[in-house]
Each structure stands twice: as C-alpha cells, then as structure tokens.
Motif scaffolding. Sequence first.
Motif, PDB file in Angstrom:
ATOM      1  N   UNK A 135       1.042  -1.119   0.331  1.00 48.21           N
ATOM      2  CA  UNK A 135      -0.006   0.145  -0.204  1.00 48.21           C
ATOM      3  C   UNK A 135       0.505   1.246   0.014  1.00 48.21           C
ATOM      4  N   UNK A 136       2.373   1.054   0.640  1.00 48.71           N
ATOM      5  CA  UNK A 136       2.357   2.337   1.086  1.00 48.71           C
ATOM      6  C   UNK A 136       3.854   2.743  -1.040  1.00 48.71           C
ATOM      7  N   UNK A 137       4.071   1.712  -1.224  1.00 44.62           N
ATOM      8  CA  UNK A 137       4.336   2.188  -2.315  1.00 44.62           C
ATOM      9  C   UNK A 137       3.387   1.974  -3.888  1.00 44.62           C
ATOM     10  N   UNK A 140       3.351   5.751  -3.213  1.00 41.33           N
ATOM     11  CA  UNK A 140       4.621   6.297  -3.741  1.00 41.33           C
ATOM     12  C   UNK A 140       4.534   6.856  -4.895  1.00 41.33           C
ATOM     13  N   UNK A 141       3.654   5.556  -5.852  1.00 41.68           N
ATOM     14  CA  UNK A 141       3.753   6.052  -7.174  1.00 41.68           C
ATOM     15  C   UNK A 141       2.014   6.233  -7.676  1.00 41.68           C
ATOM     16  N   UNK A 142       1.386   6.794  -6.304  1.00 38.13           N
ATOM     17  CA  UNK A 142       0.656   7.678  -6.534  1.00 38.13           C
ATOM     18  C   UNK A 142       0.760   9.515  -6.223  1.00 38.13           C
ATOM     19  N   UNK A 150       0.758  17.813 -10.914  1.00 45.16           N
ATOM     20  CA  UNK A 150       0.242  19.082 -10.584  1.00 45.16           C
ATOM     21  C   UNK A 150       1.466  20.251 -11.048  1.00 45.16           C
ATOM     22  N   UNK A 151       2.556  19.692 -11.910  1.00 47.84           N
ATOM     23  CA  UNK A 151       3.828  20.164 -12.302  1.00 47.84           C
ATOM     24  C   UNK A 151       3.326  20.576 -13.854  1.00 47.84           C
ATOM     25  N   UNK A 152       2.900  19.464 -14.332  1.00 52.51           N
ATOM     26  CA  UNK A 152       2.387  20.019 -15.569  1.00 52.51           C
ATOM     27  C   UNK A 152       1.676  20.313 -15.372  1.00 52.51           C
ATOM     28  N   UNK A 273      -5.480  16.606  -2.810  1.00 55.23           N
ATOM     29  CA  UNK A 273      -7.177  15.728  -3.646  1.00 55.23           C
ATOM     30  C   UNK A 273      -6.978  13.573  -3.177  1.00 55.23           C
ATOM     31  N   UNK A 274      -7.942  13.911  -3.820  1.00 52.63           N
ATOM     32  CA  UNK A 274      -7.793  12.735  -3.256  1.00 52.63           C
ATOM     33  C   UNK A 274      -8.469  12.005  -4.225  1.00 52.63           C
TER      34      UNK A 274
END
Length: 537
Positions: A135-137, A140-142, A150-152, A273-274
């Motif tokens: 779940x943590x990985x 992380x991917x999310x 967001x940067x884009x 955000x969710x």
Amino acid sequence: MRDMLFEKCPQSTHATKRCLDCEESMCGDCSSQHVLHKVCRDHKLFPVDQFDSDEYVKEMRARQNTLCDHNNKDPVEIYCPVCKKFVCVGCMVLEHQGHDCLRINIAADKRKEKLEFRVKSTQKKGLLYDQFKTAAEDQKASVEEGRKKAKTQVEKQLELVITTARQLANNILEEIDAKSNAKLDILNNFISTATANQNRLDDVVAFSRKLINHGIAMDVLQMASACEQSIDSVQTIDIPTLPAAMTQLQLLTNDMEECVANINSCLGRLVQATSGRLVTSFKVDLADCPEEMISHVTTDKNGDILIGIWCDEEKARNRIHIYDNNFVLQGTISNPRATEKDVLGGIVIDDDGNIVTYCRESNEIIVFTKTGDHVRTFHSELPEAVAINSKGHYVVAGLNTLTVHHKDGKVLQTTPDPEEEYLKYIHCNVNDDVIITGDDGIRVYNSNLQVNYRYGTQGDGDGQVNTPCGTCCLDNGDIILTDLCNNRLHLVSPDGKFKQFLLREEDGLCFPNDIVINRLGQLVVGELSGEIRIFEL
C-alpha cells in the motif's frame, strides 16, 4: 533463538561460546580460562554463531539423556512445567505433586503447539507488513504521479498566464498607439491650420509693412484700403484652443497586491487531492426478513474490520462482526442485552485494543475483548454514540448530553448537547475536537466541550445534506462526512467550510452509512446494504 542466547560474561563482553555442560555463555577470554579448570576440562564448548548447525543439533540430541535435576543420578522422564525442571518419576511423586507434570515427549508436543500458534500469529503479522509496504508503494507511485501531474498543470497554467498576459500587453500597446496616433492627427491638423493662418497673417503684415515703409503717397492712398480689409480678415480668424484631454494619456493599473492575487488565482492553489480509486470491496451477509443493515464500521491496528449489524424490527439481532484483512469472518459479538431486546450500537476500539459499544435502554457502556469476553460495564445516561480521544478517555454522546468518562467509568467532564437526536455518530480528531453528527449536519466541540461551529443544512447542494451519518478526519484536519441519502461524501475544512464532494454515486457509493481510515491510509466505507468499499485517498 540465537539472539536469545547471546548473554554477557562478567566483563560485559559479548558471548562467543557456550558451555553445554554448565549451560552458560562466555566471551573468548573466559572460555579459554574455563577449560583450564580441572572440573571443566572435559566440558563441551560450542560457538554461539553455530547454534543453527547440524553439529549443534546432533550434540544436543546426544545430551538429551540427562539426569534428574533433583537427585542427579536417575535419567529424566518427566518435565514439570511449573518448576521448569526435568525430573525422574520418583522425584516427580515426591517433589512435584499437583504440578501437572508430563512425560517429556508429551510436554514437548504441547510446547510445539503453543510455539506453532505464536509462529502463525507472527507470520500473519509478517503478511500485514507486506500489505502495508504494498500500500505504501502504491501511495508512493500515486504521489509521484500527482507530483508530475501537478507540475505539468503549473507549467501549462504558467504558459497560459504568460500567453494571456503577453496578448493583453500587445492589445494595450496597440490601443496606446491607436489612441496616441488619433490625438497626434488632431494636433497635427491644429498645427497645420495654425501654420496656414499664421502664414496668411504674416503675408498681410509683410505687405502692409512694405507699403508703410516704402510706398509712395499715391500707392499708400490707393492700396491702404485693401490692406486694411486684409488685416480685418485675418483678425477675425480665431486661434484654436487645445482641449486638456488632448495633452495627456494615462495607463491605469491595479495595485501590486491585486495583481499578485490575480496571478495566484490564475495559477491555482495546491490542495490535498483524493484519487477516489476503488481498491477492493466485499459483501457482508445480511438477513432480508427481518431486514438487517450496517450501522457502524471501524478498523483496528491489525487491519481487522469490525462491522455493526442493526436490525430495527428485532433489536436482539444487533451484533458485531469481526473480519480479518482478507475479509474472512473471525468472530461475532452478540447483543449482551438480547433477552431484554435492548439496543446494541456503536463500535470503537480503545487504547487496550478492546471493543467499546453501548446499550441505550440500559444506560450502559459495554467493553469486550475481540474474542467476545466481557471486560467491564459502566453507567452513562442515554448513550447514543461513543468515541475515544487522544488520552484514551471514552467520549459519549448521550441523547441530550456530551460526557467524557475515564475508561473505568468515572465522569471527567460533561456538557449539555440539547439536540435530542437519536442514532447520533461521534468522532474525536487528533486535537480532541468532538464531532457529533445530528439530523441536519455536524456540530464540532473543542476539547473543553465548547461548540466551535456547525456544518450542514437540509438539501442536496454544496454544504447541504440528507441524513448525515459517520465521520472521520484526515491528517490536515479536514472532516469527511457521509451523506446517506445523497449517496456522497463531503470534505469539510477544519473551520467548517465546504470544500468538495469527495466521492459520489458515480464513484460507486450507495447509501454510505459510516466511514473510517484504516492503517494503510485507505478509506473504508460501510453501506446500509452490507457492501464494504475500500478507496484510495
């Protein structure tokens, strides 16, 4: 096992060898001295880093024919679990009466069973770590995906702002040129007309001056009248007046604060955000007649999911189901007041890992272990919901009171909560604010039980609800509120402002009744029909 045998010798040096005869561990220096003693010369020393070797196992098996711990002469046959001694049959009768002694092989089998149980529970926890890391990985991917997106978006917004600003600037520059050129054309026309009139006047003056200075008497008398007429003619020409507006051109701009605010508005703002991605779901078996439904849902630190089952027609059927993280039913806690047909409701896990619930008619807060064993019961007036705050205290929403109890039942604090609503829900955030759900929304009390604010009105618009139920909180203080009959979840700011709808019917929600965030940071939603849905936040 090896680490458990790493003892220290008197010199506080880590043990490197163990004497199998003395059953003591020692460092290298002590082990060298040990075999020099006459009584220890034949003792077997074994390196502690080889306890897992076949040679060690073989040696230990060869030593199993040990002598009785009491008389030190008869072979051992019996193990006393009370004294933890290996003894012969005779000494068992004389020294260990009533100690439930067992033959060594039977005692070993029982100990193996106990050890196997511990090993399985440890293996299960290992699987929990695997699930947690997965779940943590995923998160992380999310996060990385969210960062990139967001940067884009910022870059695109920046390009749009720059393009728009440049276009606006070009438009203003063109407008400046157009207005300036229009004014310049008018002024040039004024200047041209004035120049022509001035030249005409200069010609009249020059001719008249020549006539005055150089003309003979006859010429003066003959031409003076014509000069006077020309002078009168140019005297009637008015000198134009310049309009004041023609002399200035001003660019009006907003002040810098407003300009920055406008840029901020254009670029956007960063918020939590969710994803709303459905991770998994499972169905709780519920009876149709009499109709049963889910009333509450919570989870514990092991990832187990606890489901409250409600039956309005037969309150005796109210119960709590406990599922493991693979959604396998592990046990059920029945209504302890089933014979009185009293209401059993609410579920919360206290600091000791016990299940806390309430019985409205008997005015009781009831505490169970996860195996269903009764721990304690204490009085609380007309309880409708119960929560646990950061201090481990029980916070009870009564029919018209809000009360904080010590877990032994002692009242620590109380205040009126005059709404007199049935089927309340309650939740405590990390700051010990108390969130109570009523008929038309939520009201939030601070840790001193003073009302901070209220949220919600009847309806289906932003900030409106139709049968609000369970709540939970994000780390930043935002509140998630179930909106049962509108089939959606509200995201509410810590100061009680509507932010957005977190999940809706189109995301798969159908009469969401209660929610909780599990140990993996996922949102667990319980629906009336028995569906449990787990979403990624």
